[in-house]
Design a protein around this motif. Sequence first.
Motif, mmCIF file in Angstrom:
data_model
loop_
_atom_site.group_PDB
_atom_site.id
_atom_site.type_symbol
_atom_site.label_atom_id
_atom_site.label_comp_id
_atom_site.label_asym_id
_atom_site.label_seq_id
_atom_site.Cartn_x
_atom_site.Cartn_y
_atom_site.Cartn_z
ATOM 1 N N THR A 2 0.820 -1.210 0.000
ATOM 2 C CA THR A 2 0.000 0.000 0.000
ATOM 3 C C THR A 2 0.854 1.260 0.000
ATOM 4 O O THR A 2 0.538 2.228 -0.678
ATOM 5 C CB THR A 2 -0.907 0.022 1.258
ATOM 6 N N PHE A 3 1.919 1.242 0.817
ATOM 7 C CA PHE A 3 2.724 2.450 0.983
ATOM 8 C C PHE A 3 4.191 2.206 0.667
ATOM 9 O O PHE A 3 4.701 1.097 0.802
ATOM 10 C CB PHE A 3 2.641 2.949 2.437
ATOM 11 N N SER A 28 2.176 6.802 -1.540
ATOM 12 C CA SER A 28 1.398 5.649 -2.005
ATOM 13 C C SER A 28 2.222 4.815 -2.978
ATOM 14 O O SER A 28 3.005 5.350 -3.759
ATOM 15 C CB SER A 28 0.120 6.111 -2.697
ATOM 16 N N THR A 29 2.018 3.508 -2.929
ATOM 17 C CA THR A 29 2.647 2.611 -3.893
ATOM 18 C C THR A 29 2.023 2.843 -5.272
ATOM 19 O O THR A 29 0.814 3.066 -5.372
ATOM 20 C CB THR A 29 2.439 1.153 -3.457
ATOM 21 N N GLY A 46 -0.976 -5.256 6.577
ATOM 22 C CA GLY A 46 -2.373 -5.358 6.166
ATOM 23 C C GLY A 46 -2.820 -6.786 5.917
ATOM 24 O O GLY A 46 -3.936 -7.168 6.258
ATOM 25 N N ALA A 75 -5.369 -3.952 0.124
ATOM 26 C CA ALA A 75 -5.370 -2.490 0.103
ATOM 27 C C ALA A 75 -6.661 -1.989 -0.550
ATOM 28 O O ALA A 75 -7.199 -0.948 -0.196
ATOM 29 C CB ALA A 75 -4.156 -1.978 -0.657
ATOM 30 N N VAL A 76 -7.158 -2.711 -1.500
ATOM 31 C CA VAL A 76 -8.421 -2.391 -2.172
ATOM 32 C C VAL A 76 -9.283 -3.642 -2.146
ATOM 33 O O VAL A 76 -8.813 -4.690 -2.560
ATOM 34 C CB VAL A 76 -8.168 -1.981 -3.651
ATOM 35 N N GLY A 103 -10.028 -2.948 0.943
ATOM 36 C CA GLY A 103 -9.570 -2.632 2.296
ATOM 37 C C GLY A 103 -10.666 -2.838 3.325
ATOM 38 O O GLY A 103 -11.777 -3.267 3.006
ATOM 39 N N TYR A 117 -12.196 1.943 5.851
ATOM 40 C CA TYR A 117 -11.491 2.780 4.876
ATOM 41 C C TYR A 117 -12.484 3.488 3.941
ATOM 42 O O TYR A 117 -12.109 4.412 3.239
ATOM 43 C CB TYR A 117 -10.516 1.940 4.024
ATOM 44 N N ARG A 140 -13.732 2.421 1.178
ATOM 45 C CA ARG A 140 -13.409 2.247 -0.247
ATOM 46 C C ARG A 140 -14.208 1.106 -0.851
ATOM 47 O O ARG A 140 -13.804 0.496 -1.841
ATOM 48 C CB ARG A 140 -11.913 1.947 -0.421
#
Lengths: 575, 681
Positions: free
Chosen positions: B15-16, B35-36, B291, B351-352, B354, B358, B360
């Motif tokens: 993610t980062f 952010s990645t 995560g 991350a998505v 998530g 979050y 999202r």
Amino acid sequence: VSAHRARPAEPGSAVSDGATTEVVRSYLVAAAEEMRATLIRTAFNPVIYEVLDFGISIYDAEMRAIAEAPGLTMFLGANDYSLRMGVEYVGLGELHRGDVVMLNYPYWNAAHAYDATMFAPVFEPPADADGGSGDDGVLLGFVCVRAHWMDLGAKDPGYVLDSTDVHQEGILFPGTKVFERGVLNHQVVELIRFNSRMPELVIGDMHAQVAALRTGERRLVEVVGKFGRAVVDAAVEEFLGHAERATREALLALPQGSWSAVDWLDDDGISAEPVRMEVTVTIRDGSFIVDFAGSSPATTGPVNMPFGSTIASARVAFKSITSPFAQNNHGFMAPLEVRAEPGTLFHAVYPAPTFTQWTGNQAVELIFKAVAQGLGDTMPACSGGDVPGFMMVGIHPDTGELFAISNNDVVGWGATATHDGAGPLNHPCQTVARNTPMEVMEARTGMRFERLEISADSGGAGRFRGGCGVRRDIVFVSDGEFLSVIKKTKSAPWALAGGLSPVPNRVIAFAGTDRERAISTERLVVKAGDRVRLLTAGGGGHGDPAERDPAAIRRDLDQGYITAGAAREHYGYET
Amino acid sequence: MPDARYQISVDIGGTFVDAMELDQETHRIRFRKASTTPAEPWRGVIDAVDALGTDLGAVGLFIHGTTLGLNAVLERRGEVTGIITNDGMADIFLIGRGNIPSSHMYDFRYERPPALVERRHTIGVRGRLDHRGREIEALDEDGVREAADHLVALGVRSIAVCFLHSYRDPAHEQRTAEIVRAAHPEITVSTSTSIAREYREYERTATTVLDAYIRPIFERYVGDLERELAARGFAGRFLIMRSGGGSMTAAAAQRSPTNTVLSGPAGGIVGGCHLADVLGRRDLLTVDIGGTSLDACVIEGGAAASAFEAELEHYPLLVPIYDIRTIGAGGGSIAWLDGGLLKVGPRSAGAVPGPVCYGRGGLDPTVTDAAVCLGYVDPASFLSGTMQLAGDAAIAAVESTLAGPLGVTVEQAAAGVFDVLLARTVGAVRQITVERGHDPRSFSLVAFGGAGPLIAPLLAREMGIAEVVVPADPSGFSAWGMLGADLMDDVSRTVLGLLDDFDVDALGELFAELDGEAMAAIGEQGVDAADVVFERQIELRYLGQEHALPVAFSESVDLASLRKSFEELHLARYGHAMDNRLQVLNVRVRAIGRAERPAIPVLPPGDGDPARARVVPRLAYDFGTRATVEFDVYDRTRLQPGDVLAGPVLVDEGTATTVVHSGQRVEVEEHGFLLVTAVPA
């Protein structure tokens, strides 16, 4: 009254919630996993650490399996049967803290005589430092590890392919204490040493099993100490009950009915006559009944199945249908019932020989064959039909020492209604086992390999094609014996829904000479320069080949999975 | 570069991107995130470096951990790869060991994921060695040329070469590579023996294929990054972390990228070793919770446990690697019900989308959502307030998915998620210490990663571990650890001979040969011979066993002392030792060019009154009493050495929160680390 009878949980003392139950279950599974890690890292023979030819389980005081660690697929719950028989033989009251019991008597052991089952009772609280006081405390349960041993003095080194009674299959232990109250019984160890051709390996593996048992013992005591007996008991009831309910629900959701299937073993190792296997599977009212009535009477040669092995085979098929992704325990197996008349192929009694009881490999697929008639599109076609195993036994030219190294080759898996069969992969009865590297076999035996490749056109044609088998060419560089261990070369793996059967497994002795001949199970004397060729079977096809997607046919041609000739013959496809 | 004031380390996560700057004059550390950027990974790195705002002209060292190679395999984005092997053996890679993942062992409808190499891109050529390395058929050089032409014509851009028994003699592989390179200079060629000169043909082939598959994209990535850094004035040394410890120059990494596939997590372990030194603790367990997973590794006697075979997407990889045990249990792990039983993971929201909080699009409650319900995560100040969390949505998801069906409160359900997460974790973490013959209770636990300080104090309590160490900026600890990484190189050789058949002089000669190879490799990377330290290991096992144990080798040992060391280790690990004969499996040499580790200054003691750091208290769930109570909350940046706080207490620091329960206390030690310990009963 025995001082350590199982004490039931206080009624109503603990009702487990969903989180606590899962927490306790996780701890028990971790204990079994730790036993597994201990065994693998300390074992001496590659059949344990590569083929994973072992079974590991933890039991409650009522001998219900509460945790298992993955080993040989075919050993699913095989320990359950052996533990009950072993405890019955020794007597519950004769089991003490620190005891380790060994059992390899086939009819009680759910295995042939080279699989040694070792188990230990677990008591609470742990032993005092001084040990050995009279009272063992309350029995918490049992830990159990079975593993394949390399040699226990059977009539031939390596596998025994043609025994006619159990006394040609190695020294027998009916339930013998290797440790008594924590003390090693040297006489038993010496008995093994003097009855084995490979005592270093066998005794090393025995210690590895004991190390795994001791690990499990400590962990089980810790889990009970941490949560308390009442909470653990309540959690066990809850997760076993949940497993059983989930399995019965899965069964109720399936088509109900009764279906039979027949298949044939090549021979019994003594005569050349095929051996009949028949099964009837009934799915009804949340139960699953597997009945082997109609199968051959017990055979002269060693393909007979101890009843415990028959149960284990049925369990593998049953689990793949009802709970393939769940960590196993007693609850998942409760709805299964297995029947076979004593004295028949699937229920061996003394003194019937049982050494090559790989009959069970085929029994798994036989159950699928029956069930496929009712469950239609959810089942795969036949996956090669058997495990194409081989072994070489001889004196190593570099070291002058006896070797017996085996390998199980890969087959093509059956196609399903939605995809081509996978593979080449190990046969479904040993999915997580690994083949033996050629570099290892060439270093440790008198074999050299000239070819190991996927064989084109070996998968059965269909709308979805069966997976491919392989071709392996062996040339011997020193003298010895080559053991072909396969029982399905005379009949082809079956297809489904109009798909085609693949060519059966083939083992060609003395390939390319005037002595060339097809063999199935055989102990072949070989000289340096002789050759053997294995052609393992692919999987059965699923659906009418005419309906196969032309893009899939092109891809198979591109990648060499089929030839242009087969494309034309089976699919009417012109290149 | 004498005037280089700064060092920078950068770690790319899912993610980062974390970037750390070390100012060597002030010993100050600064930490920034970006952010990645998966499509062009170098951009995220540059973004994070830009966020630091360091003058790159004053940077002497840039050290980087990346999982680029790993991601290329996961996403099947590597180069079109072909295989040249022995005649008749072209399918070694596709057949593998014939096994399927154990999670599918009863799944007879299993399908294999697409292989990294198409079958038509594999080809055999004549030429053969036997198991002792004797040539029984000469290499067919014309056949090699034809094979290469054929593969290139099919579109292959990278070729893996692996022959049977080449670990005994690499000549056929080397000659094959020469021929292919001469005929097709634009093609990348990887030979098995230049990566792993060890036995077992499938494992060696898979390692070579992975190398060939990721090398071209790795070369491009490093090239891109070098260019962008240079454009911003960077003229210092560019190093890349190795998965098995230490670092290598970017140029060396481009030649052997398999050594980098797990280089990100390695930073945290190197940092853990450094921390062990500074704190004077010999035995540590590093626990990195992010995560999607929890990564644990054992540091014993100040050195991290290593393995020499890793697994990547079910492919074996014969490269030295830290023995990191990964459990699919992180902040994003999804909690769900299986017929009344509460389960956590192994599925992760990633991350998505998530976690639910979050906002999202995630609908399944996760461990992070449970942490919100329990009051550990303040939705308003997550990541220093840069990301607003939807706390109500998290509570609603736990209520409707877990608490309602179980018939318990949201608090009980969320606490249950933590209970189950811990139960899944404890056994696996304990196993890595027990396997090495240690009692985990004698270890200190180093907690890092975004969720490490949140969960580790509970994990320690559950395992009976006396002390948890929380470094500053725990979510960037892996990047921090890279700053002190030594330059290293490893070489190995499979021996497979009886120990009794060797004399010590012969062993010494073999090691001298390996020393030379390792020295050459590390010398090429700019390390002076005088500065190199060698670690020599001989792997022994009882004849017949598979798993070997490493025993240190030096000129002063003899066969009897080797045997004795092995027996002691076997007894410690497995509880028994025997009279059986010993076999030498592999010999290994590691050459180390020591780097200067970042100084961790001792801070002046504080006034002893932590009230200066106290902020608004909040309600949270205390596992000590299993009830929601008011937790005091402290701002870590204002705590000082000597401060002692009694649980229940929360220590916030923007990117992480340390959760201390009743029955525990936390102390700020002289370097500023938080030490969480149990209060003696």
